[in-house]
Design a protein around this motif. Structure first.
Motif, PDB file in Angstrom:
ATOM      1  N   GLN A  43       0.827  -1.205   0.000  1.00  0.00           N
ATOM      2  CA  GLN A  43       0.000   0.000   0.000  1.00  0.00           C
ATOM      3  C   GLN A  43       0.865   1.262   0.000  1.00  0.00           C
ATOM      4  O   GLN A  43       0.569   2.227  -0.703  1.00  0.00           O
ATOM      5  CB  GLN A  43      -0.950   0.005   1.196  1.00  0.00           C
ATOM      6  N   PHE A  44       1.941   1.251   0.783  1.00  0.00           N
ATOM      7  CA  PHE A  44       2.835   2.405   0.784  1.00  0.00           C
ATOM      8  C   PHE A  44       3.477   2.581  -0.588  1.00  0.00           C
ATOM      9  O   PHE A  44       3.613   3.699  -1.078  1.00  0.00           O
ATOM     10  CB  PHE A  44       3.922   2.271   1.858  1.00  0.00           C
ATOM     11  N   ALA A  45       3.867   1.494  -1.230  1.00  0.00           N
ATOM     12  CA  ALA A  45       4.473   1.580  -2.557  1.00  0.00           C
ATOM     13  C   ALA A  45       3.472   2.131  -3.574  1.00  0.00           C
ATOM     14  O   ALA A  45       3.835   2.969  -4.412  1.00  0.00           O
ATOM     15  CB  ALA A  45       4.981   0.208  -2.986  1.00  0.00           C
ATOM     16  N   LEU A  46       2.221   1.680  -3.493  1.00  0.00           N
ATOM     17  CA  LEU A  46       1.190   2.169  -4.422  1.00  0.00           C
ATOM     18  C   LEU A  46       0.899   3.655  -4.232  1.00  0.00           C
ATOM     19  O   LEU A  46       0.497   4.341  -5.159  1.00  0.00           O
ATOM     20  CB  LEU A  46      -0.115   1.399  -4.212  1.00  0.00           C
ATOM     21  N   ARG A  47       1.097   4.138  -3.031  1.00  0.00           N
ATOM     22  CA  ARG A  47       0.717   5.509  -2.694  1.00  0.00           C
ATOM     23  C   ARG A  47       1.936   6.406  -2.489  1.00  0.00           C
ATOM     24  O   ARG A  47       1.863   7.413  -1.793  1.00  0.00           O
ATOM     25  CB  ARG A  47      -0.151   5.490  -1.441  1.00  0.00           C
ATOM     26  N   ALA A  48       3.044   6.041  -3.113  1.00  0.00           N
ATOM     27  CA  ALA A  48       4.271   6.837  -3.061  1.00  0.00           C
ATOM     28  C   ALA A  48       4.716   7.099  -1.620  1.00  0.00           C
ATOM     29  O   ALA A  48       5.069   8.226  -1.258  1.00  0.00           O
ATOM     30  CB  ALA A  48       4.117   8.134  -3.843  1.00  0.00           C
ATOM     31  N   ASP A  49       4.708   6.050  -0.806  1.00  0.00           N
ATOM     32  CA  ASP A  49       5.171   6.116   0.596  1.00  0.00           C
ATOM     33  C   ASP A  49       4.424   7.140   1.436  1.00  0.00           C
ATOM     34  O   ASP A  49       4.998   7.745   2.349  1.00  0.00           O
ATOM     35  CB  ASP A  49       6.673   6.388   0.658  1.00  0.00           C
ATOM     36  N   ARG A  50       3.138   7.318   1.131  1.00  0.00           N
ATOM     37  CA  ARG A  50       2.349   8.280   1.895  1.00  0.00           C
ATOM     38  C   ARG A  50       0.916   7.779   2.011  1.00  0.00           C
ATOM     39  O   ARG A  50       0.301   7.408   1.022  1.00  0.00           O
ATOM     40  CB  ARG A  50       2.378   9.630   1.185  1.00  0.00           C
ATOM     41  N   ALA A  60      -7.247  -0.558   5.228  1.00  0.00           N
ATOM     42  CA  ALA A  60      -7.775  -1.499   6.224  1.00  0.00           C
ATOM     43  C   ALA A  60      -8.498  -2.657   5.538  1.00  0.00           C
ATOM     44  O   ALA A  60      -8.371  -3.816   5.958  1.00  0.00           O
ATOM     45  CB  ALA A  60      -8.716  -0.778   7.190  1.00  0.00           C
ATOM     46  N   TYR A  61      -9.231  -2.361   4.483  1.00  0.00           N
ATOM     47  CA  TYR A  61      -9.928  -3.400   3.733  1.00  0.00           C
ATOM     48  C   TYR A  61      -8.929  -4.391   3.136  1.00  0.00           C
ATOM     49  O   TYR A  61      -9.105  -5.607   3.238  1.00  0.00           O
ATOM     50  CB  TYR A  61     -10.778  -2.764   2.631  1.00  0.00           C
ATOM     51  N   GLN A  62      -7.882  -3.882   2.513  1.00  0.00           N
ATOM     52  CA  GLN A  62      -6.887  -4.753   1.892  1.00  0.00           C
ATOM     53  C   GLN A  62      -6.142  -5.586   2.935  1.00  0.00           C
ATOM     54  O   GLN A  62      -5.857  -6.760   2.710  1.00  0.00           O
ATOM     55  CB  GLN A  62      -5.897  -3.931   1.051  1.00  0.00           C
TER      56      GLN A  62
END
Length: 84
Positions: A43-50, A60-62
């Motif tokens: 999730q952090f990678a998908l969201r550019a560490d943010r 939370a779902y994932q």
């Protein structure tokens, strides 16, 4: 979270401590921890560490899906071994 080893209803220490697991986690707990860590990393990678607050429900779902996969894998292994 508890500090220290979990104790069974009979007052004995959890087997994870007895066999020397430094984390003090049962194999199931370790599998769940690892699944959560992998998903959070993804999730952090998908969201550019943010992560923004608005992202938390999806994250939370994932994470819940990953935990469900761990638990489903255990129940399917039990069913398979019971059918032998």
């Amino acid at each position: 979270m508890t500090a220290g080893p979990e104790r069974a209803p009979n007052g004995r220490m959890d087997d994870a401590y007895v066999v020397g697991d430094p984390d003090g986690l049962t194999p199931l707990q370790a599998d769940i921890r690892d699944a959560v860590a992998r998903e959070l990393h993804a999730q952090f990678a998908l969201r550019a560490d943010r992560l923004d607050l608005a992202d938390l429900p999806e994250v939370a779902y994932q994470v819940t899906r990953r935990v469900d996969e761990v638990l489903s894998g255990i129940s399917s292994r039990r069913r398979t071994s019971a059918g032998r």
